[in-house]
Structures are given as structure tokens and as C-alpha cells.
Design an enzyme around this catalytic site. Structure first.
Site, PDB file in Angstrom:
ATOM      1  N   HIS A  21       0.977  -1.224  -0.104  1.00 32.72           N
ATOM      2  CA  HIS A  21       0.167  -0.079   0.252  1.00 32.72           C
ATOM      3  C   HIS A  21       0.920   1.308   0.001  1.00 32.72           C
ATOM      4  CE1 HIS A  21      -3.749   2.448   1.262  1.00 32.72           C
ATOM      5  NE2 HIS A  21      -2.769   3.126   1.744  1.00 32.72           N
ATOM      6  N   GLU A  22       1.982   1.154   0.975  1.00 29.38           N
ATOM      7  CA  GLU A  22       2.715   2.511   1.072  1.00 29.38           C
ATOM      8  C   GLU A  22       3.555   2.679  -0.209  1.00 29.38           C
ATOM      9  OE1 GLU A  22       2.122   4.616   2.977  1.00 29.38           O
ATOM     10  OE2 GLU A  22       0.586   3.404   4.312  1.00 29.38           O
ATOM     11  N   HIS A  25       1.788   4.475  -2.965  1.00 29.07           N
ATOM     12  CA  HIS A  25       1.588   5.692  -2.742  1.00 29.07           C
ATOM     13  C   HIS A  25       3.038   6.707  -2.926  1.00 29.07           C
ATOM     14  CE1 HIS A  25      -2.233   6.392  -0.803  1.00 29.07           C
ATOM     15  NE2 HIS A  25      -1.752   5.737   0.170  1.00 29.07           N
ATOM     16  N   HIS A  31      -5.704   6.701  -2.845  1.00 35.08           N
ATOM     17  CA  HIS A  31      -6.470   5.468  -2.480  1.00 35.08           C
ATOM     18  C   HIS A  31      -7.435   5.590  -3.588  1.00 35.08           C
ATOM     19  CE1 HIS A  31      -5.162   7.025   1.500  1.00 35.08           C
ATOM     20  NE2 HIS A  31      -4.705   5.647   1.599  1.00 35.08           N
TER      21      HIS A  31
END
Length: 217
Positions: A21-22, A25, A31
Site C-alpha cells: 500500500h505504502e 503511494h 486511495h
């Protein structure tokens, strides 16, 4: 973030999905529930502008299976009309397609060297397709991109371009996010695939009809 070093902060309880997830980013992704079209799929009440406000670009369809999607949290986010349950353990097919669109693959000897197979699609032979139909299950894949037939991986689809072919029943079929071909027609699924089947061949995922299956043989 644009340019310079990307700093990732992870709690000591972080799991694989949190790391993915990070990293997404850091590679430029917001998101999934921040897409401009999110109101068709979720209702948001949160005042947290950093994590919930609409501002994300849309690549492909709204991806309920994305590792970038937050869970259904009462008071902040309510999910409706989603085609997959929320997960946070792996990159979705949509995540992989998005990454390959933003960072197109480049042929490199001994690293990424796709070749055309029997089906006229490009295949790299890498073990990167263990489950191309998540969350529906492993359909028509052995875990490898080719080397000569079957669905190809998101990298090779981007390298060779998304294909639309006419199947042997005269229907036009396009590669979906799984790499399988789908014509959109109603059909009866094979017995071992019926629990993933909604009655139609695609248009983006799930089992495909026998005629579309033969395009990859």
C-alpha cells in the site's frame, strides 16, 4: 510525491499488504476510494481530506479489489455495489495494470524479454500470474506468463497492447484485466468454475466462454 527520496513510515505491526500500500503511494497512487467516480460505489462522510477527499485519477474501472481501497468503516466510508470484498494482502489485477500503464515495461535481456507465442500475444515467461482471477480463483493459468499460450501478464499486455479479436463464434472479444479474452455473451460455465460465474463472458474478469478460451490455446 514528485522527485527526491520517498520516505515510507511503517508501524511495527505492518504486514505485506501495508508495505505494498505504502509503496503504491510512493509510486504516485492515491486511495481507490478517492477517485472522481467513487460516488457510484461508496458513500463517504469523513472530513479527512488527506485520505478521503475525491482527487484521484481513474485508471480502468473502479477496483474494489485494490490494495489501495480502505475498508467499510461506519461513520467514514460505506461501500455499496462493489464486485469484490475488500482485501489488503496483495496487488489486485487492476493495481498491476495501473502500474504498467504509468511505468511501461522496457525490454531488457535476462530481465524482461517478451516474445510472441502461438497465440500472437507477447509472453515473458516469468512466474507472476499465480492467481489472475482474484478474488474469483485461479482460472486458465499455471502461474507463468506463457511462454507460448494462455493469458499473458499485465506487463506483456501493456508491451504488446490490449487485443480485440473475433472468436470462432463470430463475436468480438477483448482482453480483460485477467488477461483472458471476453466477448460479453451469456453462457453456461464449466462445472468447476460456476461459483465464480455471473452468467456472462466477462466483460473484465471471471470465467470465459469456450469460444474465447480457444483464442488462447
Amino acid at each position: 510525491m514528485v522527485g527526491a527520496q520517498q520516505n515510507l513510515q511503517l508501524a511495527n505491526w505492518a504486514q505485506k499488504g501495508d508495505v505494498l500500500h505504502e509503496f503504491m503511494h510512493a509510486l504516485g497512487f492515491l486511495h481507490e476510494h478517492q477517485r472522481e467516480d467513487r460516488d457510484l460505489y461508496v458513500t463517504c462522510w469523513s472530513k479527512d481530506t488527506a485520505n478521503y477527499v475525491k482527487k484521484g485519477m481513474a485508471i480502468g474501472r473502479y477496483d474494489a479489489d485494490s490494495v489501495m481501497h480502505y475498508p467499510d468503516i461506519r461513520g467514514d466510508l460505506n461501500c455499496h455495489n462493489l464486485w469484490a470484498p475488500r482485501q489488503c494482502k496483495r496487488l489486485s489485477n487492476g493495481d498491476k495494470v495501473g502500474l504498467n500503464k504509468l511505468y511501461p515495461p522496457v525490454r531488457q535481456p535476462r530481465v524482461y524479454n517478451p516474445e510472441k507465442g502461438y497465440t500472437d500475444l507477447y509472453y515473458c515467461g516469468r512466474h507472476n500470474m499465480e492467481n489472475n482471477n482474484a478474488p474469483f480463483g485461479k482460472i486458465s493459468v499455471d502461474g507463468y506468463c506463457g511462454p507460448n499460450n494462455g493469458p499473458n501478464c499485465p506487463s506483456c499486455r501493456e508491451y504488446g497492447g490490449i487485443q480485440t479479436w473475433c472468436n470462432d463464434e463470430g463475436s468480438y472479444a477483448t482482453q480483460g484485466e485477467t488477461g483472458l479474452f471476453y466477448c460479453g455473451r451469456r453462457f453456461t460455465a464449466r462445472e468447476n468454475e460456476r461459483r465464480y460465474h455471473d452468467g456472462f463472458c466477462g466483460p473484465n474478469n471471471g470465467p470465459h466462454c469456450d469460444s474465447c478460451r480457444r483464442l488462447l490455446e
